[in-house]
Design a protein around this motif. Structure first.
Motif, PDB file in Angstrom:
ATOM      1  N   ASP A  39      -3.934  -7.834   5.434  1.00 47.06           N
ATOM      2  CA  ASP A  39      -4.073  -6.444   4.883  1.00 47.06           C
ATOM      3  C   ASP A  39      -5.545  -6.521   4.387  1.00 47.06           C
ATOM      4  OD1 ASP A  39      -1.520  -5.385   5.382  1.00 47.06           O
ATOM      5  OD2 ASP A  39      -0.730  -6.046   3.342  1.00 47.06           O
ATOM      6  N   GLU A  40      -6.282  -7.689   4.318  1.00 45.29           N
ATOM      7  CA  GLU A  40      -7.588  -7.559   3.734  1.00 45.29           C
ATOM      8  C   GLU A  40      -8.533  -6.597   4.393  1.00 45.29           C
ATOM      9  OE1 GLU A  40      -9.383  -8.197   0.322  1.00 45.29           O
ATOM     10  OE2 GLU A  40      -7.485  -8.848   0.781  1.00 45.29           O
ATOM     11  N   TRP A  41      -8.321  -6.724   5.868  1.00 47.53           N
ATOM     12  CA  TRP A  41      -9.093  -5.512   6.763  1.00 47.53           C
ATOM     13  C   TRP A  41      -8.688  -4.117   6.537  1.00 47.53           C
ATOM     14  CZ3 TRP A  41     -13.180  -4.869   9.286  1.00 47.53           C
ATOM     15  CH2 TRP A  41     -13.180  -3.871  10.513  1.00 47.53           C
ATOM     16  N   ARG A  42      -7.347  -4.062   6.369  1.00 45.73           N
ATOM     17  CA  ARG A  42      -6.901  -2.475   5.935  1.00 45.73           C
ATOM     18  C   ARG A  42      -7.484  -2.324   4.838  1.00 45.73           C
ATOM     19  NH1 ARG A  42      -3.008  -5.131   8.876  1.00 45.73           N
ATOM     20  NH2 ARG A  42      -2.784  -4.440  10.777  1.00 45.73           N
ATOM     21  N   LYS A  43      -7.529  -2.811   3.795  1.00 44.21           N
ATOM     22  CA  LYS A  43      -8.007  -2.888   2.472  1.00 44.21           C
ATOM     23  C   LYS A  43      -9.497  -2.580   2.558  1.00 44.21           C
ATOM     24  CE  LYS A  43      -6.348  -5.516  -0.373  1.00 44.21           C
ATOM     25  NZ  LYS A  43      -6.218  -6.789  -1.489  1.00 44.21           N
ATOM     26  N   THR A  44     -10.180  -3.046   3.286  1.00 48.88           N
ATOM     27  CA  THR A  44     -11.614  -2.817   3.684  1.00 48.88           C
ATOM     28  C   THR A  44     -11.912  -1.409   4.140  1.00 48.88           C
ATOM     29  OG1 THR A  44     -12.130  -5.047   3.731  1.00 48.88           O
ATOM     30  CG2 THR A  44     -13.690  -3.558   4.631  1.00 48.88           C
TER      31      THR A  44
ATOM     32  N   GLY B 138      -9.581   1.109   4.171  1.00 49.56           N
ATOM     33  CA  GLY B 138      -9.234   2.134   3.370  1.00 49.56           C
ATOM     34  C   GLY B 138      -7.715   2.704   3.958  1.00 49.56           C
ATOM     35  N   VAL B 139      -7.540   2.375   5.109  1.00 48.10           N
ATOM     36  CA  VAL B 139      -6.268   3.133   5.615  1.00 48.10           C
ATOM     37  C   VAL B 139      -5.569   2.133   6.582  1.00 48.10           C
ATOM     38  CG1 VAL B 139      -7.237   5.380   5.911  1.00 48.10           C
ATOM     39  CG2 VAL B 139      -7.484   3.695   8.043  1.00 48.10           C
ATOM     40  N   SER B 140      -4.103   2.349   6.510  1.00 44.27           N
ATOM     41  CA  SER B 140      -3.470   1.181   7.518  1.00 44.27           C
ATOM     42  C   SER B 140      -2.910   2.359   8.696  1.00 44.27           C
ATOM     43  CB  SER B 140      -2.129   0.738   6.975  1.00 44.27           C
ATOM     44  OG  SER B 140      -2.732  -0.124   5.974  1.00 44.27           O
ATOM     45  N   SER B 141      -3.035   2.028   9.855  1.00 47.59           N
ATOM     46  CA  SER B 141      -2.332   2.794  10.965  1.00 47.59           C
ATOM     47  C   SER B 141      -2.010   1.894  12.202  1.00 47.59           C
ATOM     48  CB  SER B 141      -3.676   3.705  11.587  1.00 47.59           C
ATOM     49  OG  SER B 141      -3.108   4.562  12.693  1.00 47.59           O
ATOM     50  N   PHE B 142      -1.190   2.180  12.687  1.00 43.60           N
ATOM     51  CA  PHE B 142      -0.625   1.291  13.745  1.00 43.60           C
ATOM     52  C   PHE B 142      -0.102   2.220  15.344  1.00 43.60           C
ATOM     53  CE2 PHE B 142       0.678  -0.246   9.768  1.00 43.60           C
ATOM     54  CZ  PHE B 142      -0.094  -1.568   9.491  1.00 43.60           C
ATOM     55  N   SER B 143      -0.602   3.570  15.167  1.00 45.14           N
ATOM     56  CA  SER B 143      -0.358   4.175  16.433  1.00 45.14           C
ATOM     57  C   SER B 143      -0.815   5.608  16.399  1.00 45.14           C
ATOM     58  CB  SER B 143       1.376   4.191  16.641  1.00 45.14           C
ATOM     59  OG  SER B 143       1.837   4.736  15.790  1.00 45.14           O
TER      60      SER B 143
ATOM     61  N   LYS C 254      -1.691   7.823  13.236  1.00 49.08           N
ATOM     62  CA  LYS C 254      -0.903   8.062  12.230  1.00 49.08           C
ATOM     63  C   LYS C 254      -1.003   7.307  10.948  1.00 49.08           C
ATOM     64  CE  LYS C 254       2.435   8.612  15.798  1.00 49.08           C
ATOM     65  NZ  LYS C 254       3.787   8.012  16.633  1.00 49.08           N
ATOM     66  N   ILE C 255      -1.803   7.635   9.963  1.00 47.37           N
ATOM     67  CA  ILE C 255      -2.050   6.892   8.820  1.00 47.37           C
ATOM     68  C   ILE C 255      -0.966   6.790   7.989  1.00 47.37           C
ATOM     69  CG2 ILE C 255      -3.611   6.694   6.759  1.00 47.37           C
ATOM     70  CD1 ILE C 255      -5.153   6.789   9.468  1.00 47.37           C
ATOM     71  N   SER C 256      -0.335   5.465   7.886  1.00 50.49           N
ATOM     72  CA  SER C 256       0.705   5.196   7.056  1.00 50.49           C
ATOM     73  C   SER C 256       0.509   4.795   5.839  1.00 50.49           C
ATOM     74  CB  SER C 256       1.694   3.840   8.024  1.00 50.49           C
ATOM     75  OG  SER C 256       0.818   2.815   8.153  1.00 50.49           O
ATOM     76  N   LYS C 257      -0.597   4.399   5.454  1.00 51.83           N
ATOM     77  CA  LYS C 257      -1.056   4.065   3.888  1.00 51.83           C
ATOM     78  C   LYS C 257      -2.376   4.465   3.847  1.00 51.83           C
ATOM     79  CE  LYS C 257      -0.818   0.158   0.974  1.00 51.83           C
ATOM     80  NZ  LYS C 257      -0.563  -0.984   0.680  1.00 51.83           N
ATOM     81  N   LEU C 258      -2.604   4.831   2.593  1.00 48.68           N
ATOM     82  CA  LEU C 258      -4.070   4.950   1.894  1.00 48.68           C
ATOM     83  C   LEU C 258      -4.227   4.032   0.942  1.00 48.68           C
ATOM     84  CD1 LEU C 258      -4.457   8.896   1.608  1.00 48.68           C
ATOM     85  CD2 LEU C 258      -5.002   7.526   3.438  1.00 48.68           C
ATOM     86  N   TRP C 259      -5.043   3.168   1.143  1.00 48.27           N
ATOM     87  CA  TRP C 259      -5.490   2.013  -0.056  1.00 48.27           C
ATOM     88  C   TRP C 259      -5.963   2.682  -1.192  1.00 48.27           C
ATOM     89  CZ3 TRP C 259      -3.686  -2.971   0.224  1.00 48.27           C
ATOM     90  CH2 TRP C 259      -2.921  -3.142   1.639  1.00 48.27           C
TER      91      TRP C 259
END
Length: 137
Positions: free
Chosen positions: A1-6, A8-13, A48-53
């Motif tokens: 998750d450190e990469w996604r935290k950098t 700012g978003v999480s997306s998988f598709s 599809k952004i599933s999470k905004l940090w």
């Protein structure tokens, strides 16, 4: 998750390859000052952004025809002392040739490097280089 935290978003598709309608949701942000209120992109892929940090600030969103909801597609983030500009737009040459896309990318890069002022103008020495008059022999 450190990469996604950098990032700012999480997306998988992403959704299908189709044009997107990107809405400017931060018209006062220096990156988005010259961005239109609505930009119809060439064909693209809406991730599809599933999470905004926590430090993510959305700048542009597009509606997902498959998911039936808005997804952030342009944003800024901070990570420690780092400033991050992010976008999921631009996977196809036709988009990367678009003047609106090129302007957004340029402003995002200048912003992340601290070279864009609050009015959305490049700081001295970082704007367009004037063309030189051709020299004649």
């Amino acid at each position: 998750d450190e990469w996604r935290k950098t990032l700012g978003v999480s997306s998988f598709s992403h959704e299908k390859h189709r044009p997107l309608k990107v809405r400017n949701v931060a018209t006062d942000h220096p990156i988005m000052k010259s961005f239109p209120k609505l930009w119809n992109t060439p064909n693209g892929e809406l991730y599809k952004i599933s999470k905004l940090w926590p430090n993510c600030k959305p700048l542009g969103i597009a509606y997902g025809e498959d998911t039936k909801k808005d997804h952030v597609c342009v944003w800024t983030n901070t990570y420690g002392k780092g400033k991050i500009f992010g976008t999921t737009i631009g996977h196809h040459n036709e988009t990367m040739r678009d003047p609106i896309f090129l302007d957004m990318m340029t402003r995002g890069l200048l912003w992340a490097c601290g070279k864009l002022d609050e009015d959305g103008k490049p700081k001295p020495g970082y704007g367009p280089v004037p063309a030189k008059a051709p020299s004649h022999p």
